[in-house]
Scaffold this motif. Structure first.
Motif, PDB file in Angstrom:
ATOM      1  N   VAL A 181     -58.667   6.014 -76.419  1.00  0.00           N
ATOM      2  CA  VAL A 181     -59.723   6.798 -75.713  1.00  0.00           C
ATOM      3  C   VAL A 181     -60.746   5.784 -75.081  1.00  0.00           C
ATOM      4  N   LEU A 182     -61.172   4.635 -75.502  1.00  0.00           N
ATOM      5  CA  LEU A 182     -62.060   3.767 -75.039  1.00  0.00           C
ATOM      6  C   LEU A 182     -61.356   3.067 -73.997  1.00  0.00           C
ATOM      7  N   GLN A 183     -60.080   2.605 -74.051  1.00  0.00           N
ATOM      8  CA  GLN A 183     -59.481   1.882 -72.799  1.00  0.00           C
ATOM      9  C   GLN A 183     -59.369   2.839 -71.685  1.00  0.00           C
ATOM     10  N   PHE A 184     -59.087   4.135 -72.020  1.00  0.00           N
ATOM     11  CA  PHE A 184     -58.973   4.959 -70.975  1.00  0.00           C
ATOM     12  C   PHE A 184     -60.042   5.381 -70.028  1.00  0.00           C
ATOM     13  N   VAL A 185     -61.282   5.306 -70.844  1.00  0.00           N
ATOM     14  CA  VAL A 185     -62.607   5.146 -70.162  1.00  0.00           C
ATOM     15  C   VAL A 185     -63.091   3.951 -69.193  1.00  0.00           C
ATOM     16  N   ARG A 186     -62.573   2.833 -69.944  1.00  0.00           N
ATOM     17  CA  ARG A 186     -62.851   1.606 -69.155  1.00  0.00           C
ATOM     18  C   ARG A 186     -61.910   1.583 -68.157  1.00  0.00           C
ATOM     19  N   ALA A 217     -68.490   4.611 -75.419  1.00  0.00           N
ATOM     20  CA  ALA A 217     -68.188   4.508 -74.155  1.00  0.00           C
ATOM     21  C   ALA A 217     -68.743   4.063 -73.092  1.00  0.00           C
ATOM     22  N   MET A 218     -70.259   4.688 -73.420  1.00  0.00           N
ATOM     23  CA  MET A 218     -71.211   4.501 -72.597  1.00  0.00           C
ATOM     24  C   MET A 218     -71.739   2.825 -72.384  1.00  0.00           C
ATOM     25  N   ILE A 219     -71.492   2.337 -73.745  1.00  0.00           N
ATOM     26  CA  ILE A 219     -71.838   1.065 -74.012  1.00  0.00           C
ATOM     27  C   ILE A 219     -70.987   0.277 -73.297  1.00  0.00           C
ATOM     28  N   ILE A 220     -69.648   0.379 -73.389  1.00  0.00           N
ATOM     29  CA  ILE A 220     -68.689  -0.432 -72.810  1.00  0.00           C
ATOM     30  C   ILE A 220     -68.617  -0.275 -71.158  1.00  0.00           C
ATOM     31  N   VAL A 221     -68.839   0.988 -70.552  1.00  0.00           N
ATOM     32  CA  VAL A 221     -68.962   0.965 -69.190  1.00  0.00           C
ATOM     33  C   VAL A 221     -70.193   0.262 -68.602  1.00  0.00           C
ATOM     34  N   PHE A 222     -71.232   0.545 -69.205  1.00  0.00           N
ATOM     35  CA  PHE A 222     -72.712  -0.256 -68.743  1.00  0.00           C
ATOM     36  C   PHE A 222     -72.507  -1.760 -69.098  1.00  0.00           C
ATOM     37  N   ALA A 223     -72.075  -2.200 -70.084  1.00  0.00           N
ATOM     38  CA  ALA A 223     -71.665  -3.768 -70.192  1.00  0.00           C
ATOM     39  C   ALA A 223     -70.699  -4.112 -69.165  1.00  0.00           C
ATOM     40  N   TYR A 224     -69.627  -3.708 -68.908  1.00  0.00           N
ATOM     41  CA  TYR A 224     -68.655  -4.161 -67.750  1.00  0.00           C
ATOM     42  C   TYR A 224     -69.596  -4.063 -66.415  1.00  0.00           C
ATOM     43  N   MET A 225     -70.331  -2.954 -66.304  1.00  0.00           N
ATOM     44  CA  MET A 225     -71.040  -2.982 -64.906  1.00  0.00           C
ATOM     45  C   MET A 225     -71.955  -4.456 -64.854  1.00  0.00           C
ATOM     46  N   LEU A 226     -72.848  -4.394 -65.949  1.00  0.00           N
ATOM     47  CA  LEU A 226     -73.571  -5.440 -65.868  1.00  0.00           C
ATOM     48  C   LEU A 226     -72.943  -6.800 -65.708  1.00  0.00           C
ATOM     49  N   ASN A 227     -71.789  -7.060 -66.397  1.00  0.00           N
ATOM     50  CA  ASN A 227     -70.991  -8.126 -66.156  1.00  0.00           C
ATOM     51  C   ASN A 227     -70.447  -8.446 -64.959  1.00  0.00           C
ATOM     52  N   ALA A 228     -70.152  -7.333 -64.176  1.00  0.00           N
ATOM     53  CA  ALA A 228     -69.549  -7.531 -62.721  1.00  0.00           C
ATOM     54  C   ALA A 228     -70.734  -7.868 -61.838  1.00  0.00           C
ATOM     55  N   LEU A 229     -71.890  -7.185 -62.179  1.00  0.00           N
ATOM     56  CA  LEU A 229     -73.022  -7.551 -61.437  1.00  0.00           C
ATOM     57  C   LEU A 229     -73.451  -8.981 -61.417  1.00  0.00           C
ATOM     58  N   LEU A 230     -73.574  -9.538 -62.636  1.00  0.00           N
ATOM     59  CA  LEU A 230     -73.952 -10.948 -62.900  1.00  0.00           C
ATOM     60  C   LEU A 230     -72.976 -12.103 -62.193  1.00  0.00           C
ATOM     61  N   VAL A 231     -71.616 -11.669 -62.973  1.00  0.00           N
ATOM     62  CA  VAL A 231     -70.418 -12.530 -62.547  1.00  0.00           C
ATOM     63  C   VAL A 231     -70.335 -12.475 -60.983  1.00  0.00           C
ATOM     64  N   ASP A 249     -55.297  15.764 -77.183  1.00  0.00           N
ATOM     65  CA  ASP A 249     -56.033  15.158 -78.066  1.00  0.00           C
ATOM     66  C   ASP A 249     -56.965  14.121 -77.901  1.00  0.00           C
ATOM     67  N   SER A 250     -56.548  13.188 -77.118  1.00  0.00           N
ATOM     68  CA  SER A 250     -57.411  12.132 -76.603  1.00  0.00           C
ATOM     69  C   SER A 250     -58.769  12.258 -75.933  1.00  0.00           C
ATOM     70  N   LEU A 251     -58.333  13.274 -74.947  1.00  0.00           N
ATOM     71  CA  LEU A 251     -59.466  13.822 -74.328  1.00  0.00           C
ATOM     72  C   LEU A 251     -60.597  14.667 -74.930  1.00  0.00           C
ATOM     73  N   MET A 252     -60.033  15.341 -76.155  1.00  0.00           N
ATOM     74  CA  MET A 252     -61.150  15.938 -76.929  1.00  0.00           C
ATOM     75  C   MET A 252     -61.854  15.215 -77.802  1.00  0.00           C
ATOM     76  N   LYS A 253     -61.272  13.716 -77.969  1.00  0.00           N
ATOM     77  CA  LYS A 253     -62.000  12.980 -78.886  1.00  0.00           C
ATOM     78  C   LYS A 253     -63.345  12.104 -77.914  1.00  0.00           C
ATOM     79  N   ILE A 254     -63.158  12.431 -76.765  1.00  0.00           N
ATOM     80  CA  ILE A 254     -64.204  11.553 -75.758  1.00  0.00           C
ATOM     81  C   ILE A 254     -65.607  11.870 -76.348  1.00  0.00           C
ATOM     82  N   HIS A 255     -65.876  13.051 -76.725  1.00  0.00           N
ATOM     83  CA  HIS A 255     -67.327  13.457 -76.980  1.00  0.00           C
ATOM     84  C   HIS A 255     -67.732  12.726 -78.059  1.00  0.00           C
ATOM     85  N   THR A 256     -66.832  12.485 -79.101  1.00  0.00           N
ATOM     86  CA  THR A 256     -67.184  11.812 -80.281  1.00  0.00           C
ATOM     87  C   THR A 256     -67.390  10.443 -80.133  1.00  0.00           C
ATOM     88  N   LEU A 257     -66.700   9.732 -78.906  1.00  0.00           N
ATOM     89  CA  LEU A 257     -67.041   8.409 -78.811  1.00  0.00           C
ATOM     90  C   LEU A 257     -67.764   8.005 -77.618  1.00  0.00           C
TER      91      LEU A 257
END
Length: 354
Positions: free
Chosen positions: A144-149, A273-287, A261-269
């Motif tokens: 699920v989290l790799q799919f979001v990423r 998921a928001m932390i991962i996306v925000f962290a990678y956006m911040l990393n992309a901006l800085l790097v 089933d994986s899609l139905m689990k997104i709301h529980t994570l």
């Protein structure tokens, strides 16, 4: 393969192509691939008949490799010696981010350390899923989290990068783009026979890379095969419709790899998921800014180097937003290799120690 399975593949391809074309008309960056993913997932949620064989992924990787090889000029090869320093910066930042996000997820959720670390690895979703299974991590969380990423990498980041470039960097770009300047490629009328030879060469070499079971072997070998053929006997370019077709196939395959089933689990994570996306956006901006200012790499290219999507995805999307760079692909391939072969082992050892 029975008649029903064939019909499901046709329906999936049609849905992916329709939504991809719709997004393309709306001028969304990376439209064909993003639309194909959305169309396939929508089909999966409604009719539950989405299906796409591995041959679609293989064809997309081969086409992406051929597209990269045919877009490289001899002058570009001379610039590759400058790629190792940006690559080290990108890989170092991804490794640091991997551990920072993994430890944060472990602290604020009930996810175990190994699973949390693997969820934050900037690698391929399918490869990491198999690796997670071998290492005993929670596969459902990783998928699920790799799919979001992955979706953020191919869907959110290109549009965000274009917006940042137009909003803040337009005036600086003219002065900063020097050694890594984007060159306009002269479009030539390539004979169909030459295009077919390039694709056949890429296909044979890509199959060899797959048989050797190397990380990203299909993409790397197909790229080298088409590049060798172009530099020696066939200086041709692939027509854009072939790239569009590869984007649809790749997007449809990605969409089919996500179960209901994986899609139905997104709301529980949602929070992880928001932390991962925000962290990678911040990393992309800085790097990205570091690469832009320190190495004079064009802003869009620098940001794409720090984008956590696949190398083949970047090859298929980058040209849509005005970036044609062999250095970008080299850095993304190195990132893919490190994420597939090195990062998971480091995560596993760290989980054992702590």
């Amino acid at each position: 393969m029975n008649r029903e399975e064939k019909m499901n593949i046709i329906i999936t391809f049609a849905a992916a192509g329709f939504v991809g074309f719709l997004f393309y008309k709306l001028r969304i960056p990376g439209a064909m691939m993003i639309g194909a993913v959305c169309g396939t997932v929508l089909l999966s949620l409604t009719l539950r008949c989405a299906a796409m064989p591995y041959a679609a992924k293989f064809s997309a990787q081969v086409t992406a490799g051929a597209f990269i090889g045919c877009s490289v000029e001899k002058s570009d090869l001379l610039q590759l010696r400058n790629a190792y320093r940006p690559a080290l910066v990108v890989l170092g930042s991804f490794l640091l981010l991997n551990f920072s996000v993994g430890l944060l997820l472990r602290r604020i959720t009930d996810i175990d350390l190994l699973t949390a670390l693997l969820c934050a690895v900037p690698g391929g979703m399918s490869d990491l899923t198999l690796t997670a299974a071998d290492m005993g991590a929670d596969i459902s969380h990783v998928v699920v989290l790799q799919f979001v990423r992955l979706c953020a990498g191919i869907g959110l980041f290109p549009s965000w990068i274009v917006w940042l470039d137009r909003k803040f960097v337009r005036k600086e770009r003219a002065e900063s783009e020097t050694a890594f300047s984007i060159k306009e490629r002269k479009k030539s009328d390539s004979p169909p026979a030459g295009v077919l030879c390039i694709l056949l060469s890429a296909g044979v070499c890509g199959f060899l890379g797959r048989c050797l079971r190397l990380p990203a072997g299909t993409l790397i070998f197909s790229m080298m095969g088409s590049l060798f053929l172009k530099m020696t006997v066939l200086p041709v370019s692939l027509p854009r419709w072939i790239k569009r077709l590869a984007q649809i196939l790749s997007g449809a395959y990605i969409g089919c790899s996500v179960s209901y089933d994986s899609l139905m689990k997104i709301h529980t994570l949602l929070i992880p998921a928001m932390i991962i996306v925000f962290a990678y956006m911040l990393n992309a901006l800085l790097v990205g800014n570091l690469l832009f200012r320190r190495f004079c790499i064009p802003f869009r290219e620098a940001m794409l180097m720090a984008t956590p999507a696949g190398a083949s995805d970047m090859a298929l999307i980058s040209a849509d937003i005005g970036v044609q760079s062999p250095i970008l692909i080299v850095v993304q391939i190195l990132r893919m290799l490190a994420a597939a072969a090195i990062f998971p082992q480091i995560c596993y050892q760290a989980a054992i120690l702590f």
